[in-house]
Design a protein around this motif. Structure first.
Motif, PDB file in Angstrom:
ATOM      1  N   GLU A   1      17.782 106.325  28.621  1.00  0.00           N
ATOM      2  CA  GLU A   1      18.034 105.893  27.677  1.00  0.00           C
ATOM      3  C   GLU A   1      17.534 106.157  26.206  1.00  0.00           C
ATOM      4  OE1 GLU A   1      19.479 101.202  27.772  1.00  0.00           O
ATOM      5  OE2 GLU A   1      17.357 101.350  27.422  1.00  0.00           O
TER       6      GLU A   1
ATOM      7  N   LYS B   1      19.037 109.440  25.473  1.00  0.00           N
ATOM      8  CA  LYS B   1      20.511 109.254  24.756  1.00  0.00           C
ATOM      9  C   LYS B   1      20.488 108.788  23.401  1.00  0.00           C
ATOM     10  CE  LYS B   1      24.860 108.924  24.840  1.00  0.00           C
ATOM     11  NZ  LYS B   1      25.785 110.237  24.749  1.00  0.00           N
ATOM     12  N   ILE B   2      19.376 107.683  23.190  1.00  0.00           N
ATOM     13  CA  ILE B   2      19.161 107.519  21.472  1.00  0.00           C
ATOM     14  C   ILE B   2      18.874 108.556  20.686  1.00  0.00           C
ATOM     15  CG2 ILE B   2      17.780 105.869  20.321  1.00  0.00           C
ATOM     16  CD1 ILE B   2      17.567 104.131  22.837  1.00  0.00           C
TER      17      ILE B   2
ATOM     18  N   PRO C   1      22.388 111.308  20.638  1.00  0.00           N
ATOM     19  CA  PRO C   1      23.621 110.725  21.181  1.00  0.00           C
ATOM     20  C   PRO C   1      24.790 111.600  21.342  1.00  0.00           C
ATOM     21  CG  PRO C   1      22.993 110.119  18.926  1.00  0.00           C
ATOM     22  CD  PRO C   1      22.049 110.908  19.492  1.00  0.00           C
TER      23      PRO C   1
ATOM     24  N   ALA D   1      16.774  99.415  25.565  1.00  0.00           N
ATOM     25  CA  ALA D   1      17.081  99.695  24.249  1.00  0.00           C
ATOM     26  C   ALA D   1      17.309  98.557  23.375  1.00  0.00           C
ATOM     27  CB  ALA D   1      18.512 100.376  24.297  1.00  0.00           C
TER      28      ALA D   1
ATOM     29  N   LEU E   1      25.613 104.130  25.597  1.00  0.00           N
ATOM     30  CA  LEU E   1      25.370 103.017  24.614  1.00  0.00           C
ATOM     31  C   LEU E   1      26.223 102.686  23.428  1.00  0.00           C
ATOM     32  CD1 LEU E   1      21.560 104.125  24.698  1.00  0.00           C
ATOM     33  CD2 LEU E   1      22.427 102.086  25.960  1.00  0.00           C
TER      34      LEU E   1
ATOM     35  N   ILE F   1      22.265 102.266  19.667  1.00  0.00           N
ATOM     36  CA  ILE F   1      21.603 103.538  19.316  1.00  0.00           C
ATOM     37  C   ILE F   1      20.952 103.513  18.022  1.00  0.00           C
ATOM     38  CG2 ILE F   1      22.166 105.976  19.106  1.00  0.00           C
ATOM     39  CD1 ILE F   1      23.990 105.818  21.193  1.00  0.00           C
TER      40      ILE F   1
ATOM     41  N   ARG G   1      16.635 103.462  17.311  1.00  0.00           N
ATOM     42  CA  ARG G   1      16.489 104.942  17.136  1.00  0.00           C
ATOM     43  C   ARG G   1      15.221 105.040  16.190  1.00  0.00           C
ATOM     44  NH1 ARG G   1      18.423 110.606  17.143  1.00  0.00           N
ATOM     45  NH2 ARG G   1      17.942 111.397  15.069  1.00  0.00           N
TER      46      ARG G   1
END
Ligand code: 13P
Ligand code: SF4
Length: 311
Positions: free
Chosen positions: A69, A72-73, A76, A120, A292, A297, A301
């Motif tokens: 996760e 990914k953050i 993106p 997240a 997400l 995000i 972030r």
């Protein structure tokens, strides 16, 4: 036969990685065959730094959900794959977002520092993130009079309170792998191996940390075992780290502190859900993928970026 099969799977993984412009990031707690095929093996901080800087279009995260996760953050635009979507984390689960939101409301004027081992949604509620390798630095970046909430690991938070002389308010969370390590077992091993050094991860209980010769993140423990002249180490963390320790120092002996007399390991059941076969399938089918909502995000972030800037 098994080795032959693993070799075939490994060859296919290497071929697919090239074809798809993918990178494999693995945590030290992964099984040895995953660590050996990964492009990078590291602790939580190094893995997030690598995720952020890679040019690859696909990141296969051989770790647990909060790690994928985080990748990914930070990226993106990339596809982030987790070989087994069930690979969660008891520590992250010990901090549900609704209850944590209420906890923050009950402590006005406090900044929120969250250990990266959280969801997240918890990251989005935090001012800054930390890992076990930079927690002291992150906490010390705030003035001494600043009130701080530290979540979710009460053991890491308590340890940081001790070494910084702070009085952070701690969320009552813990890791089911480290928190169950018993002092009796550590003392038994210290008696059995009197010339061994005890090295421990700060997610362990305070009593274990008090007995330790050295405390640090997985990377710090590995580096210590390489540099320290001792020939034997009692290791109070998850078993996976022994693979790199033995590879780096084949002449040294590493003894894992077990929590169950029937088992010679201290395995994280979530980390160990990932297998070489699942890694191959995730790369081949490009799933399970971490997805997400854009707002989440966005909100999660900046506390992670703040950590990377302070590290
Ligand atoms: P580090 O990788 O920061 O040492 O953390 C260990 C851990 O528990 C990861 O889940
Ligand atoms: Fe979570 Fe503990 Fe497993 Fe790390 S070792 S992933 S903190 S349950």
């Amino acid at each position: 036969m098994k080795t032959f099969l693993n070799q075939n799977i490994a060859n296919e993984i290497i071929r697919l990685k090239k074809e798809k412009n993918a990178i494999i990031l693995a945590h030290y707690y992964q099984v040895p065959e995953i660590q050996d095929i990964a492009d990078f093996v590291g602790d939580s901080l190094q893995l997030s730094q690598n995720a952020k800087s890679t040019d690859a279009e696909v990141i296969v995260f051989a770790g647990v959900h909060f790690m994928a996760e985080t990748a990914k953050i930070l990226c993106p635009e990339k596809r982030v794959l987790l070989p087994d979507l069930e690979a969660g984390c008891s520590l992250a689960d010990s901090c549900p977002p609704e209850a944590f939101k209420k906890f923050i409301e009950e402590h006005p004027e406090h900044v929120v520092i969250s250990y990266i081992n959280c969801s997240a949604k918890i990251k989005a509620l935090s001012d800054v993130i930390c890992t076990s390798s930079n927690a002291v630095k992150i906490v010390e970046s705030f003035p001494r009079e600043q009130k701080i909430i530290f979540a979710p690991d009460k053991n890491l938070g308590g340890y940081i309170n001790q070494i910084t002389g702070r009085n952070m308010v701690l969320w009552n969370g813990s890791c089911e792998v480290h928190d169950v390590i018993k002092a009796e077992e550590v003392i038994r091993l210290k008696i059995q191996y009197p010339d061994a050094k005890l090295i421990a991860h700060p997610e362990c209980k305070n009593i274990i940390l008090q007995l330790a010769d050295y405390i640090g993140s997985t990377t710090a423990l590995l580096n210590y075992s390489i540099k320290d002249p001792s020939k034997k180490f009692i290791v109070a963390t998850e078993t996976g780290i022994l693979h790199q320790m033995r590879k780096s120092s084949p002449e040294k002996e590493f003894i894992i502190v077990t929590t169950d007399e029937k088992c010679s390991c201290n395995d994280c059941p979530y980390m160990k859900l990932n297998t070489l076969e699942k890694l191959y399938l995730s790369l081949k089918n490009e799933k399970p993928e971490i997805l997400l909502p854009a707002e989440l995000i966005e909100a999660a972030r900046s506390p992670i970026i703040k950590m990377l800037e302070l590290s």
